[in-house]
Every structure is written in structure tokens, then in C-alpha cells.
Design a protein around this motif. Structure first.
Motif, PDB file in Angstrom:
ATOM      1  N   SER A 118      -8.267  -1.056  -1.803  1.00 32.37           N
ATOM      2  CA  SER A 118      -7.797  -1.143  -0.457  1.00 32.37           C
ATOM      3  C   SER A 118      -8.460  -1.490   0.801  1.00 32.37           C
ATOM      4  CB  SER A 118      -6.897   0.197  -0.090  1.00 32.37           C
ATOM      5  OG  SER A 118      -6.132   0.562  -1.021  1.00 32.37           O
ATOM      6  N   SER A 131      -5.373   1.843  -3.931  1.00 33.92           N
ATOM      7  CA  SER A 131      -4.272   1.723  -4.697  1.00 33.92           C
ATOM      8  C   SER A 131      -3.757   0.256  -4.704  1.00 33.92           C
ATOM      9  CB  SER A 131      -2.971   2.408  -3.976  1.00 33.92           C
ATOM     10  OG  SER A 131      -2.848   2.145  -2.576  1.00 33.92           O
ATOM     11  N   LYS A 145       2.318   6.133  -7.073  1.00 31.56           N
ATOM     12  CA  LYS A 145       1.066   6.645  -7.937  1.00 31.56           C
ATOM     13  C   LYS A 145       0.627   5.427  -8.741  1.00 31.56           C
ATOM     14  CE  LYS A 145       1.230  10.570  -5.769  1.00 31.56           C
ATOM     15  NZ  LYS A 145       0.977  11.956  -6.288  1.00 31.56           N
ATOM     16  N   ALA A 175      -3.049  10.535  -2.394  1.00 34.48           N
ATOM     17  CA  ALA A 175      -1.842   9.832  -2.253  1.00 34.48           C
ATOM     18  C   ALA A 175      -0.709  10.900  -1.833  1.00 34.48           C
ATOM     19  CB  ALA A 175      -1.230   9.086  -3.362  1.00 34.48           C
ATOM     20  N   SER A 177       2.758   1.530  -3.289  1.00 38.96           N
ATOM     21  CA  SER A 177       1.835   1.899  -4.482  1.00 38.96           C
ATOM     22  C   SER A 177       1.310   3.538  -4.590  1.00 38.96           C
ATOM     23  CB  SER A 177       0.471   1.138  -4.451  1.00 38.96           C
ATOM     24  OG  SER A 177       0.951  -0.331  -4.309  1.00 38.96           O
ATOM     25  N   ASN A 178       1.409   3.943  -3.050  1.00 34.66           N
ATOM     26  CA  ASN A 178       0.922   5.506  -2.955  1.00 34.66           C
ATOM     27  C   ASN A 178       2.139   6.303  -3.356  1.00 34.66           C
ATOM     28  OD1 ASN A 178      -1.744   4.710  -2.288  1.00 34.66           O
ATOM     29  ND2 ASN A 178      -1.079   4.820   0.034  1.00 34.66           N
ATOM     30  N   GLN A 179       3.245   5.809  -3.182  1.00 35.79           N
ATOM     31  CA  GLN A 179       4.488   6.739  -3.208  1.00 35.79           C
ATOM     32  C   GLN A 179       4.660   6.834  -4.767  1.00 35.79           C
ATOM     33  OE1 GLN A 179       7.413   4.812  -0.982  1.00 35.79           O
ATOM     34  NE2 GLN A 179       6.879   5.375   0.893  1.00 35.79           N
ATOM     35  N   TYR A 198       0.965  -1.235  -0.118  1.00 39.29           N
ATOM     36  CA  TYR A 198      -0.095   0.003  -0.064  1.00 39.29           C
ATOM     37  C   TYR A 198       0.734   1.171   0.062  1.00 39.29           C
ATOM     38  CZ  TYR A 198      -3.487   3.246   2.009  1.00 39.29           C
ATOM     39  OH  TYR A 198      -4.416   4.279   1.966  1.00 39.29           O
ATOM     40  N   GLU A 199       1.760   1.372   0.838  1.00 34.69           N
ATOM     41  CA  GLU A 199       2.794   2.290   0.932  1.00 34.69           C
ATOM     42  C   GLU A 199       3.689   2.687  -0.230  1.00 34.69           C
ATOM     43  OE1 GLU A 199       5.110   1.356   4.260  1.00 34.69           O
ATOM     44  OE2 GLU A 199       3.766   2.062   5.725  1.00 34.69           O
ATOM     45  N   LEU A 208      -6.508   8.321  -6.175  1.00 35.36           N
ATOM     46  CA  LEU A 208      -5.308   8.001  -6.018  1.00 35.36           C
ATOM     47  C   LEU A 208      -4.063   9.188  -6.237  1.00 35.36           C
ATOM     48  CD1 LEU A 208      -2.785   6.170  -5.378  1.00 35.36           C
ATOM     49  CD2 LEU A 208      -2.842   5.285  -7.894  1.00 35.36           C
ATOM     50  N   ILE A 213      -6.853   4.982   0.413  1.00 37.16           N
ATOM     51  CA  ILE A 213      -6.475   5.412  -0.952  1.00 37.16           C
ATOM     52  C   ILE A 213      -6.585   4.051  -1.708  1.00 37.16           C
ATOM     53  CG2 ILE A 213      -4.676   6.137  -2.450  1.00 37.16           C
ATOM     54  CD1 ILE A 213      -3.436   7.729   0.073  1.00 37.16           C
TER      55      ILE A 213
END
Length: 357
Positions: free
Chosen positions: A219, A283, A204, A357, A200-202, A197-198, A353, A281
Motif C-alpha cells: 500500500s 493490502s 481481509k 484492518a 481489501s481491508n474490509q 484499499y478500503e 493485515l 495496512i
């Protein structure tokens, strides 16, 4: 560069090296994971749903022109030799390969079937990759099994893998000890999902995984989704008219029943929240697994839509609740039914997202 120089080194490697596939409005893709196919005996967890998988692939997805991605842990090589698996499920391998006529068939490998890389006679070798990336316009959906999120696991994998195989085949199997993996460990499962998750968010991007056996849509786990839906309906109730209120009351009652069933019928490992921070988010998606006691879950991508679906024996009297109140549809006279549990637009997913994010 050291593995510890970056927080998610293996996930960054997967994104960089993933095989690219372009999606458009005509694209149809089915994503399944975690069959854990064995030798067809009593310890083969796949045996329960084998006929369901064969029927839905041959009768629904193949004629409907879907492409197929098997996202890891399809063979259970920790417990069974490949020869016995390939012999038992030879016709199913034939069916997998037929999806090439619709466009493509790919198979990623997971921790339970990564030794396929060493097999020279494996039938699906030409379709075997570690990761895929679907290119949707300027956006990316990264498909990989999920075990790569554990750096410690990968640094010690050769030793760990041999130890697990020895234990499962020669100790657990004779004495009937149940398998153990992150799919049966709530804390490890949550940690892996959170790491992905982290990342994917970083980055994008949207990540589509398997591994933990827990379906995730945007998620959210099933328990999270039900709670969110109840909250939404409660907020709508105060401003609704009398007829609408009656409808909302019925929906909330059904959702409460489904939520209660999660706790009475489910296992504790499936009830932990999928919320990794205070703002969800969308993601991470997870196709779940094909060894559920009541059926299997899968992800479908159709044009600009992504959906989580559930296939099950239509004779079962199980109540299903989804955001759009979809009802199960039986597949001809097969006795198997499909229900859409959740669906959303990829454009909405990526807009949210990028904004959050």
C-alpha cells in the motif's frame, strides 16, 4: 439489488467470481500490467520497452519456471484496432502462450482492452478472465485490473468507451493529443486506490492491481517508502555504534538522493502519497506498468515471498535504493538488468493485515 446497496459492488463481484488458483511453496508467478501495445508506430507507447519485455520473459522468467499473469490493458484498443496490434506483436503472443508449459498463463482485461470480449478471433481468448484469486493457505490474493473500483465508470462504460475510442482514434491521433486516463490524473488515481484499499481491508484480502501505472508495495508508493525508510534509519541512529552510524549516514544520504530524484525527474502524478489513512495496512499491491521511460516494474511471487522488481537498460547510470540494499544484476550479456526494490513474506503481510484492518 441496486449497485448502490453496497459500497464496493463490483469489487465484491470480482472476489466472488474470480478464478481460483492454489499457491504453494514451489509456486512462481510473474505479474505484469499495462503494456498498452499498439501497432509499432511512433504512437505505440509499448515500443520503447518491447525488446526488454521479450528478453526478460524468454531469457529469465520462462526458463526459471515462472507462471505468467498479464493484469489488464495489454492491448491499447482505444487507439488501435486489434488486427494491427496482433500483426505487430505476433511473436510476443507466442511467447505469452509458452508460459502454459510452466503451469499457467492468464490474462485479465482492463478498460483499454475490455472489448476483447467481443473478438471471436483473439488468440488469447482461452486465457482471458476478469479476475483471479490466489489461495495461499487460508488467505486470498485477488488479482484484477483496477478500473472496476469506479462504480460511475462501470455504470456509464458502454457510452464512455465508445466516446473515448472515437476521440483518441479520430481526433487525438491526427492532432497528436496525448492520451488521457486515470493513469494521468492524480486525484482519480488516488480515489481508485483508496476504494480498493478500503475494500481489501474490509474483506481481509490482498488486492493486486494495475491501471494507475503507479507501483505500490504493501500500500506504499515509492515516495512513501523512501520517507518511511529514512525515518526508520533516523530512529536506529541514536542507539547505534560508531561504525553502524557511519553506515546509516551513507544509507540516509543515498535515500535522500533517491527521494530528491523522484521530485526532480518524476511527474507530479507519481508523487502523491499512497497513505489512505493514518495507519498503513499492506493490502494493496500494484505492478506498475511496462511503458516507463527508463524501464518496467513487475511483481513476483515465489513460494512465501512477494517482491517488487524493476527491469531496465543496464547501460543507464541510474541509482537504485531498496530496503535490503539489493544491487542490479545484469541478465547475461543482454544489457538489461533486474533489481529487487522491495520484498516481504506473505505470512507477514497477512498477519499485519489481520491485526490492523
Amino acid at each position: 439489488m441496486s449497485l448502490h446497496d453496497k459500497k464496493h459492488p463490483h469489487l465484491e463481484r470480482l472476489l466472488k467470481n474470480a478464478k481460483p488458483i492454489t499457491l504453494d511453496q514451489s509456486s512462481r508467478v510473474l505479474i505484469l500490467s499495462d503494456f498498452h501495445m499498439g501497432n509499432g508506430g511512433r504512437r505505440d507507447e509499448f515500443r520503447r520497452n518491447a525488446e526488454l519485455v521479450r528478453t526478460m520473459l524468454s531469457t529469465y522468467y520462462l526458463p526459471e519456471k515462472y507462471n505468467l499473469v498479464l493484469n489488464g490493458d495489454i492491448e491499447e484498443l482505444f487507439k488501435f484496432p486489434l488486427e494491427s496490434i496482433a500483426s505487430q506483436w505476433s511473436e510476443l503472443y507466442d511467447l505469452f502462450l509458452q508460459f502454459r508449459q510452466n503451469g499457467f498463463f492468464w490474462k485479465t482485461y482492463g478498460n483499454h482492452d475490455s472489448s476483447l470480449l467481443e473478438e471471436t478471433e483473439y488468440r488469447l481468448t482461452s486465457s482471458l478472465v476478469e479476475s483471479l484469486k490466489f489461495l495461499y493457505g487460508d488467505e486470498t490474493l485477488l488479482l484484477f485490473h483496477g478500473h472496476q473500483a469506479s462504480v460511475l465508470f462501470w455504470e456509464t462504460y458502454p457510452i464512455v468507451s465508445r466516446s473515448i475510442v472515437f476521440f483518441l482514434r479520430y481526433i487525438a491521433k491526427p492532432f497528436g493529443i496525448r492520451n488521457f486516463s486515470s493513469a494521468y490524473n492524480s486525484r482519480r488515481k488516488f480515489a481508485i486506490e483508496k476504494s480498493i484499499y478500503e475494500f481489501s481491508n474490509q474483506s481481509k484480502i490482498v488486492s493486486i492491481i494495475g491501471h494507475t501505472h503507479r507501483p505500490l508495495f504493501e500500500s506504499l508508493s515509492k515516495v512513501d517508502f523512501l520517507n518511511f525508510r529514512i525515518e526508520e534509519l533516523c530512529r536506529a541512529y541514536s542507539t547505534a555504534g560508531s561504525e553502524t552510524r557511519a553506515t546509516i549516514e551513507r544509507k540516509i544520504a543515498a535515500l535522500k538522493t533517491e527521494l530528491a530524484a523522484c521530485y526532480t525527474e518524476g511527474k507530479k502524478i507519481g508523487l502523491r502519497s499512497g497513505l489512505y489513512n493514518n495507519l498503513t495496512i499492506p493490502s494493496v499491491f500494484n505492478s506498475g506498468c511496462a511503458i516507463g521511460k527508463r524501464g518496467i516494474t513487475a511483481l513476483e511471487i515465489e513460494g512465501s515471498k512477494i517482491r517488487l522488481v524493476y527491469w531496465y537498460n543496464g547501460k543507464q547510470s541510474r541509482r537504485f535504493t531498496s530496503d535490503r540494499d539489493n544491487r542490479p544484476v545484469e541478465l547475461g550479456s543482454t544489457g538489461f538488468s533486474r533489481v529487487v526494490l522491495n520484498e516481504d513474506s506473505l505470512d507477514y503481510v497477512f498477519s499485519r493485515l489481520h491485526l490492523l484492518a
